[in-house]
Design an enzyme around this catalytic site. Structure first.
Site, mmCIF file in Angstrom:
data_model
loop_
_atom_site.group_PDB
_atom_site.id
_atom_site.type_symbol
_atom_site.label_atom_id
_atom_site.label_comp_id
_atom_site.label_asym_id
_atom_site.label_seq_id
_atom_site.Cartn_x
_atom_site.Cartn_y
_atom_site.Cartn_z
ATOM 1 N N HIS A 247 34.826 -40.209 -42.793
ATOM 2 C CA HIS A 247 33.684 -40.491 -43.987
ATOM 3 C C HIS A 247 34.591 -40.964 -45.170
ATOM 4 O O HIS A 247 34.402 -41.905 -45.745
ATOM 5 C CB HIS A 247 33.044 -39.467 -44.411
ATOM 6 C CG HIS A 247 32.250 -38.673 -43.131
ATOM 7 N ND1 HIS A 247 31.619 -39.539 -42.216
ATOM 8 C CD2 HIS A 247 32.193 -37.387 -42.946
ATOM 9 C CE1 HIS A 247 30.974 -38.429 -41.540
ATOM 10 N NE2 HIS A 247 31.330 -37.367 -41.892
ATOM 11 N N LYS A 342 27.673 -28.644 -54.329
ATOM 12 C CA LYS A 342 27.922 -29.693 -53.620
ATOM 13 C C LYS A 342 27.662 -30.945 -54.297
ATOM 14 O O LYS A 342 26.630 -31.215 -55.049
ATOM 15 C CB LYS A 342 26.620 -29.368 -52.805
ATOM 16 C CG LYS A 342 26.574 -30.556 -51.598
ATOM 17 C CD LYS A 342 25.581 -30.415 -50.505
ATOM 18 C CE LYS A 342 25.348 -31.546 -49.352
ATOM 19 N NZ LYS A 342 26.556 -31.988 -48.832
HETATM 20 O O1 LIG Z 1 29.958 -34.863 -40.724
HETATM 21 C C1 LIG Z 1 30.171 -33.983 -41.583
HETATM 22 O O2 LIG Z 1 29.257 -34.295 -42.635
HETATM 23 C C2 LIG Z 1 28.680 -33.086 -43.317
HETATM 24 C C3 LIG Z 1 28.612 -33.412 -44.830
HETATM 25 O O3 LIG Z 1 27.592 -34.607 -44.793
HETATM 26 P P1 LIG Z 1 26.941 -34.760 -46.115
HETATM 27 O O4 LIG Z 1 25.970 -35.815 -45.773
HETATM 28 O O5 LIG Z 1 25.950 -33.583 -46.156
HETATM 29 O O6 LIG Z 1 27.522 -34.859 -47.146
HETATM 30 C C4 LIG Z 1 29.957 -32.064 -43.157
HETATM 31 O O7 LIG Z 1 29.102 -30.752 -43.570
HETATM 32 C C5 LIG Z 1 30.267 -31.675 -41.784
HETATM 33 O O8 LIG Z 1 31.184 -30.658 -41.660
HETATM 34 C C6 LIG Z 1 30.645 -32.997 -41.105
HETATM 35 O O9 LIG Z 1 31.043 -32.688 -39.768
#
Ligand SMILES: O=C1O[C@H](COP(=O)(O)O)[C@@H](O)[C@H](O)[C@H]1O
Ligand SMILES: NC(=O)C1=CN([C@@H]2O[C@H](COP(=O)(O)OP(=O)(O)OC[C@H]3O[C@@H](n4cnc5c(N)ncnc54)[C@H](OP(=O)(O)O)[C@@H]3O)[C@@H](O)[C@H]2O)C=CC1
EC number: 1.1.1.49
Length: 487
Positions: A247, A342
């Site tokens: 990401h 968050k």
């Molecule tokens: O792919 C993942 O993303 C989440 C966080 O995603 P978000 O859209 O809530 O920011 C993360 O918690 C997870 O560990 C990871 O595998």
């Protein structure tokens, strides 16, 4: 708005968490907004013992529970569920895929859908080789009737450079590159796509978007939750693989890439790959100085985590892009679990004015920054210094905000809605290409190797909910976090 061609969407791992929380609610939402193909079927494929009827019931309950911010309309939901089917097979056994072939025939007879199939592998990653091979053996990877095949692969896409290349080369024996859709849900987020529009639709930003005006770029994604019920997966991954390799480096690429020649998928993905290829490799001494890792207290007692685990639940890193636009500009990525708040945001910090004429305070040395916020609210803020009213010339930093809610009261689509729609349309712009995946693995791999050598040495620990160590220059830049002005 273009609607996807008629097709069957076959979801492997349909009984799992991702299908339950994200895929099925997103498909329902697309259906309720008239964005699904005119004729479609969703076929769940897993080992769990459902049939069409019981799976419809299960899917309906999940859609009711996990649909974001609203209740589904019963009539629309029933109509959606009437297009949902299920096949229980042993997905590990290649022979059972002949039954899948029969199920496709049966569905197509009922629905008159042409031979277009989108596969979605919402399964553990070790199935990413097994399922495609079995599809090939059953003759399902190509259409004999001129239809299309596409395959969505969830992250994690490999464990390191070698394993990701192995998975890729296996997949490429069975599907064409343009049929493989490596999903990165961050790219489905509205604000992330807006980075491209903000940069390339506006002359004012792009002329400042370089080493002459930008002091640093920080990408931060912090979560309050710990690893929850995913300890088994997470302990083998850690924050660097789980968030940075995928990401956050993709976000970085959106911020740092050059303008594409045209706004089409390959031109955009060429630029993403180019910038990932330009990342300055980190030496052992860079890693020591510029990559901080930490683990929250109590992590080693989480279910599925090994007692002496050295897996990082937090990483803060500084690195550079070696090209003409960005040479010398530090990029920071910070991400972690069990943090105080968050948030996901990108801060572009501009250089300070050449002379400090006024007293007063801005955050850090400069009054100017642009914050692209992905969470909690999807918004963009530009900060600058203005005069405090009254006598004298005292500066105070203020922000000019754009919030998505102000242009449209409508809910923002979930990232999976956008990505599933693009996958059905065959638009792979927002899916990671093979080469960009490899470049980002190449960049993070020396860090993984270095940490493996170090074990728990230099692994910081932090209390849940307390911010772990961060670079001093970032603490300074944050000295006066601006509260939104009251209206
Ligand atoms: O792919 C993942 O993303 C989440 C966080 O995603 P978000 O859209 O809530 O920011 C993360 O918690 C997870 O560990 C990871 O595998
Ligand atoms: N959950 C999430 O929020 C996210 C998940 N992902 C990724 O999506 C994929 C699916 O994740 P998630 O839904 O959470 O995982 P789950 O374990 O909840 O579900 C996976 C499903 O795959 C099926 N499956 C098929 N073959 C196997 C096998 N050999 N061993 C175990 N299960 C198998 C299982 O169904 P059955 O037993 O019925 O066959 C199971 O329901 C993973 O790659 C994950 O990393 C990515 C981003 C977010």
């Amino acid at each position: 708005m273009e609607r996807p061609k008629n097709q069957i969407l076959a979801i492997f791992g349909a009984s799992g968490d991702l299908a339950k929380r994200k895929l099925m609610p997103s498909l329902y939402e697309l259906f309720s907004r008239g964005m699904m193909p005119e004729k479609f079927a969703v076929l769940g494929v897993s080992r769990t013992n459902f049939d069409d009827e019981s799976f419809r019931k299960y899917a309906g309950e999940n859609i009711r529970s996990f649909l974001k911010d609203k209740e589904p309309d019963s009539e629309i939901l029933d109509s959606f569920l009437s297009r949902v089917f299920y096949l229980c097979i042993d997905t590990l056994n290649e022979d059972s895929y002949f039954r899948l072939r029969e199920k496709f025939v049966e569905i197509r007879e009922k629905t008159e859908i042409p031979d277009n199939i989108l596969f979605d592998l919402a399964t553990p990653p070790d199935m990413y080789r097994i399922i495609p091979r079995a599809l090939k053996k059953a003759g399902l990877n190509k259409s004999k009737e001129g239809g299309f095949r596409r395959i969505i692969v969830e992250k994690p896409f490999g464990f390191d450079l070698e394993s990701s290349q192995d998975i890729n080369s296996e997949l490429l024996k069975i599907f064409e590159e343009n049929e493989i859709l490596r999903i990165d849900h961050y790219l489905g987020k509205e604000t992330v796509q807006n980075i491209l529009v903000l940069r390339f639709a506006n002359g004012i930003f792009e002329s400042l978007w370089n080493r002459n005006f930008i002091d640093s770029v920080e990408i931060r994604a912090s979560e309050t939750l710990g690893v929850e019920n995913r300890g088994g997966y997470y302990d083998g991954a850690g924050a660097l693989r789980d968030m940075v390799q995928s990401h956050l480096l993709q976000l970085m690429a959106f911020v740092a890439m050059e303008a594409p020649a045209t706004f089409d998928s390959e031109s955009i993905r060429d630029e993403i790959a180019k910038v990932l290829r330009s990342l300055k490799p980190l030496s052992d001494s860079d890693i020591k100085a510029d990559v901080i890792r930490a683990q929250y207290l109590g992590y080693a007692r989480e279910k599925g985590v090994s007692e002496n685990s050295s897996t990082e639940t937090y990483v803060a890193m500084k690195f550079f892009i070696e090209n003409w636009r960005w040479g010398g500009v530090p990029f920071y990525i910070i991400t972690g679990k069990a943090m105080p708040e968050k948030t996901s945001e990108i801060a572009i910090r501009f250089k300070a004015a050449p002379q400090k004429l006024f007293k007063g305070q801005c955050c850090g040395s400069s009054c100017n920054s642009l914050t692209i916020r992905i969470y909690p609210d999807e918004s963009i803020s530009l900060m600058f210094g203005l005069k405090v009213p009254g006598a004298g010339f005292e500066v105070r930093q203020v922000n000019m905000d754009f919030n998505y809610k102000s242009i449209s009261p409508k809910r923002l689509p979930d990232a999976y809605e956008r990505l599933l729609l693009d996958a059905m349309l065959g638009d792979n712009t927002l899916f990671a290409r093979n080469d960009s995946q490899s470049y980002s693995w190449k960049f993070v791999e020396p860090i993984l190797n270095f940490w493996r050598m170090e074990g728990r040495e230099n692994l910081h620990v932090y209390e849940k909910g307390v911010f772990p160590p961060v670079f001093k220059e970032l603490r300074d830049a944050d000295v006066c976090k601006i509260e939104p002005t009251e209206s």
